[in-house]
Write a protein that holds these residues in place. Sequence first.
Motif, mmCIF file in Angstrom:
data_model
loop_
_atom_site.group_PDB
_atom_site.id
_atom_site.type_symbol
_atom_site.label_atom_id
_atom_site.label_comp_id
_atom_site.label_asym_id
_atom_site.label_seq_id
_atom_site.Cartn_x
_atom_site.Cartn_y
_atom_site.Cartn_z
ATOM 1 N N ASP A 120 0.868 -1.183 0.000
ATOM 2 C CA ASP A 120 0.000 0.000 0.000
ATOM 3 C C ASP A 120 0.898 1.224 0.000
ATOM 4 N N ASP A 121 0.573 2.202 -0.838
ATOM 5 C CA ASP A 121 1.451 3.374 -0.921
ATOM 6 C C ASP A 121 1.277 4.327 0.252
ATOM 7 N N GLU A 122 0.223 4.134 1.058
ATOM 8 C CA GLU A 122 0.000 5.009 2.206
ATOM 9 C C GLU A 122 0.491 4.344 3.494
ATOM 10 N N THR A 139 -0.070 5.104 6.582
ATOM 11 C CA THR A 139 -1.129 4.927 7.581
ATOM 12 C C THR A 139 -1.936 3.670 7.294
ATOM 13 N N PRO A 168 5.726 0.016 0.016
ATOM 14 C CA PRO A 168 4.982 1.196 -0.407
ATOM 15 C C PRO A 168 4.627 1.183 -1.889
ATOM 16 N N ASP A 205 -3.342 -2.979 -2.096
ATOM 17 C CA ASP A 205 -4.125 -1.799 -2.461
ATOM 18 C C ASP A 205 -4.274 -1.771 -3.981
#
Length: 237
Positions: free
Chosen positions: A7-9, A11, A33, A53
């Motif tokens: 997931d690139d985020e 959080t 990421p 994601d």
Amino acid sequence: MNCIIIDDEATARAIIGQLCSNVAVLNVLEEFPNAMQAIKYLNSNEIDLIFLDIHMPDFTGFDFIDTIKNPPKIILTTSDPNFAIQAFGYDCIVDYLVKPITPERFQKAIDKAEAIKPAAPAETSSSSQVETSSGNDLYVNIDRRLIKIDIPSIYLVEAKGDYIQVKTEDKNYTVHSTLKKIEDKLPDSLFLKIHRSYIINVDKIIDIEDNSVLIKKDVIPVSRSNRPELMKRLNLL
């Protein structure tokens, strides 16, 4: 299950990692990421499950799946609910989680992933099995009786856990066996595996729409990886 998170985020990775930490069967090995770093990792490591994601810069989750060979089980994690139909065209995708993800919904996804087991070796002592085929006949051993099934009458074979259901024009048979075992016994000229859980008789197709086929009253999903072979088999005008 050994798993990774893509997931690139940061959080989002942290939240999924926390959800994973509350599930005893999960062992998070790495977080990434972007998909490219994950591909390099998969080239030298084997894992059981990916939390992936969809929307990432340059290389989407679907691009990632299309790139890797023999992908493991994948649970998509996304804030976009609009790709669910496309997602389930892939054999490897076991669930589609829309953020924010609750612990209860997360656990359901893990239960689905756990329920999907690798194909078991052929069994030799169960009470009901696919035994042999001869010409246009397939024999199944049900309750110590060999039942003969006319192969052209079969229109659908569906995997159901440790069993398969063989659907024919006249009757349905539930057999303790694997989809792989019966696939090896059915003629390629008539039958095609279109999804990890389904084999169809191509001659029995009524129509095809998007990522599904209609046979009798059964709507069967077609996985993205199997769709090209299905289209080759059709006599298109």
